[in-house]
Design a protein around this motif. Sequence first.
Motif, PDB file in Angstrom:
ATOM      1  N   ALA A   1      45.229  66.613  17.829  1.00 20.49           N
ATOM      2  CA  ALA A   1      46.661  66.802  17.988  1.00 20.49           C
ATOM      3  C   ALA A   1      47.385  66.011  18.917  1.00 20.49           C
ATOM      4  N   PRO A   2      48.316  65.168  18.958  1.00 18.44           N
ATOM      5  CA  PRO A   2      48.842  64.222  19.678  1.00 18.44           C
ATOM      6  C   PRO A   2      49.144  64.807  21.034  1.00 18.44           C
ATOM      7  N   VAL A   3      48.930  64.168  22.146  1.00 20.11           N
ATOM      8  CA  VAL A   3      49.285  64.591  23.516  1.00 20.11           C
ATOM      9  C   VAL A   3      50.368  63.705  24.165  1.00 20.11           C
ATOM     10  N   TYR A   4      51.298  64.281  24.699  1.00 16.06           N
ATOM     11  CA  TYR A   4      52.432  63.311  25.265  1.00 16.06           C
ATOM     12  C   TYR A   4      52.841  63.776  26.605  1.00 16.06           C
ATOM     13  N   GLY A   5      53.320  63.120  27.413  1.00 16.21           N
ATOM     14  CA  GLY A   5      53.687  63.328  28.685  1.00 16.21           C
ATOM     15  C   GLY A   5      53.322  62.186  29.596  1.00 16.21           C
ATOM     16  N   GLY A   6      52.494  62.745  30.772  1.00 11.03           N
ATOM     17  CA  GLY A   6      52.191  61.614  31.914  1.00 11.03           C
ATOM     18  C   GLY A   6      53.291  61.798  32.774  1.00 11.03           C
ATOM     19  N   PHE A   7      54.084  62.865  32.857  1.00  9.05           N
ATOM     20  CA  PHE A   7      55.136  62.962  33.819  1.00  9.05           C
ATOM     21  C   PHE A   7      54.624  63.068  35.365  1.00  9.05           C
ATOM     22  N   PRO A   8      55.083  62.455  36.273  1.00 15.03           N
ATOM     23  CA  PRO A   8      54.776  62.572  37.538  1.00 15.03           C
ATOM     24  C   PRO A   8      55.078  64.102  38.272  1.00 15.03           C
ATOM     25  N   VAL A   9      54.904  65.041  37.697  1.00 12.28           N
ATOM     26  CA  VAL A   9      55.175  66.339  38.131  1.00 12.28           C
ATOM     27  C   VAL A   9      54.117  66.621  39.421  1.00 12.28           C
ATOM     28  N   LYS A  10      54.569  67.625  40.145  1.00 13.99           N
ATOM     29  CA  LYS A  10      53.612  68.117  41.113  1.00 13.99           C
ATOM     30  C   LYS A  10      52.730  69.015  40.672  1.00 13.99           C
TER      31      LYS A  10
END
Length: 339
Positions: A273-282
């Motif tokens: 299943a593809p993973v997306y994101g990498g957002f610099p969240v806390k």
Amino acid sequence: MSEVVNQSCLAGAEDTISFLVCVLHACEEWAGLGQVEDYLSVLEYLLWVFTPLAVVFILPFLIVILLYLSILFLHVYKRKNQLREAYCNNLWDGARKTLATLWDGHGAIWHGYEIHGMEKIPAQGAALIVYYHGAIPIDYYYFLANVIIQKGRTCHSVADHFLFKIPEGVSGAGFKLLLEVFSVMHGPQEECVQALRNGHLLGISPGGVREALFSDETYPLLWGKRRGFAQVAIDSQVTIIPMFTQNLREGFRSLGTLRFFRWLYERFRLPVAPVYGGFPVKFRTFLGDPIPYDPDITANELAEKVKQSVQGLIDKHQQIPGNILRALLERFHSKYKDK
């Protein structure tokens, strides 16, 4: 009519530039392109729409790149210290501490990583850490780095079988070395019990790959009927420490909620299943109250108790459903306010 216009245009072309302009217009009409500006506008719009989508699917690969850089460092370190291996009992201590510092720095810069309750991890002796598994368990990497830096210890880990099935070669040998240096095992109960009886820390996620791929921003625990971790704790007579990381699903998300990917995993055990994101969240990791060994409790009862404890951490520290924008804004909060 267009031929007449073109002939007229060509006839009236007094210089080379005018002639080329006429030819360009003639080609546009012949090819049916119309105004080039319109197509450029469409192209600009498509780039504006699809570039952010491409970025959120590319960012998770940066974690893979960091893993391979870690592997490369280990290989260089190994070559450099081959002659010292026969004289040193802890050859990999320096490598582990170096990589721990690098990963801890990555967590601090990209996610403002914090860990609460580190004092609950014993300086000596065994303990079983049970944690919620994100789409990419990067929070667990940060946790391992903090254990090495703050406690001077290596935490053994249980990983899914597919990591040990990577074909041999450059990548296969690299991952094998990485798993060996950081004491990662594929999880037979006997091996886990032995590690704990030898006084090591051991981290395990009962949800595993299924939880990584198919959980979502509502943070359900997908443990099914897995009770092996509880039996391991009973057999080794150790304390269990629950763990959860706030905003983990806002950092990385999976498309595993789509029916096709769920069927593919359940049918063939393919975690694709593809993973997306990498957002610099806390990111904030919370360690719950230790659950001590109780000789009178069964594995089923202990597993349910641990599950409730991890769920309690989720209920206390995570707003449901998770929100990426809110998690990003939390980077600007100077201090966490306990609920």
